[in-house]
Design an enzyme around this catalytic site. Sequence first.
Site, PDB file in Angstrom:
ATOM      1  N   SER A 129      -0.123   0.017  -2.353  1.00  0.00           N
ATOM      2  CA  SER A 129       1.107   0.242  -3.111  1.00  0.00           C
ATOM      3  C   SER A 129       2.258   0.790  -2.272  1.00  0.00           C
ATOM      4  O   SER A 129       3.341   1.053  -2.795  1.00  0.00           O
ATOM      5  CB  SER A 129       0.813   1.205  -4.264  1.00  0.00           C
ATOM      6  OG  SER A 129       0.169   2.373  -3.784  1.00  0.00           O
ATOM      7  N   GLU A 130       2.053   0.937  -0.971  1.00  0.00           N
ATOM      8  CA  GLU A 130       3.045   1.612  -0.121  1.00  0.00           C
ATOM      9  C   GLU A 130       4.425   0.963  -0.173  1.00  0.00           C
ATOM     10  O   GLU A 130       5.445   1.664  -0.269  1.00  0.00           O
ATOM     11  CB  GLU A 130       2.545   1.649   1.335  1.00  0.00           C
ATOM     12  CG  GLU A 130       1.403   2.611   1.592  1.00  0.00           C
ATOM     13  CD  GLU A 130       0.034   1.987   1.362  1.00  0.00           C
ATOM     14  OE1 GLU A 130      -0.961   2.605   1.759  1.00  0.00           O
ATOM     15  OE2 GLU A 130      -0.036   0.870   0.784  1.00  0.00           O
ATOM     16  N   VAL A 131       4.481  -0.368  -0.069  1.00  0.00           N
ATOM     17  CA  VAL A 131       5.796  -1.014   0.002  1.00  0.00           C
ATOM     18  C   VAL A 131       6.609  -0.784  -1.264  1.00  0.00           C
ATOM     19  O   VAL A 131       7.845  -0.856  -1.227  1.00  0.00           O
ATOM     20  CB  VAL A 131       5.656  -2.537   0.276  1.00  0.00           C
ATOM     21  CG1 VAL A 131       5.113  -2.772   1.678  1.00  0.00           C
ATOM     22  CG2 VAL A 131       4.786  -3.222  -0.773  1.00  0.00           C
TER      23      VAL A 131
END
Length: 253
Positions: free
Chosen positions: A125-127
Amino acid sequence: MAPDLVNVDAAGPVRTLTLNSPHNRNALSAQLLDELVQAFHDAMTDEAVRVIVLTGTGPVFCSGADLSERGTFRTNEMEELLGAIADAPVPVIARVNGHARAGGIGLIAASDLAVAAIGATFGFSEVRIGVAPALIAVPALRVADRRFLARTMLTGASFDATEAAAAGLLSAVVADEAALETWVSAAVTAVLKSAPGAVAATKALLRALPESTYAEGLATAAARSAELFGGPEAAEGMDAFFAKRPPAWDASA
């Protein structure tokens, strides 16, 4: 004094480390990272430990970085933790008790074996919060399909346990919590039947050989194989085989 966020169960040769921070979905807060790094170091200084099980409490295995600590995420500790899991001379089994996101998938990818129930979901989910899955890409790229990682890391899209296993992030997918426990118990028993020195050597080779050229890999493996075949564990293992008795290291009972 703040309560511990990592529960440590020292049961003879089996060390179980449980993320116990359900209020933030077992997020990797500064305190939890510190405790988990210390727990791994403690396990590695105990010669009785033959296998480490990493799991969590509640419906989430690990949700990744604790976003409430924004701007202070402990990248050095995360680097140290992922290195400790990979460098541990004993197998690390990720018992994925629930959903995993971001850094939680890093813990899974760094582990030697990983199993989840069919209902678990995953996501890089980082982006979607403006960062990159940088540290966790290192272990993930060593176990999972690159095309799969490109699709899921670049989009942040979630995926299920079946997809995670097909891509190489999981060793197995099981039906439910009971089956999860059965799978982990069987894996632990199998490790405890195996020679600890041979297990450590195998883990080191699994990490090193893919990074070698073919010729370098053969040379490294030949030297290590000759050393192990001439060692005391091989002598004991072969003696036990011909005598039809358990070898001295068997702690599975």
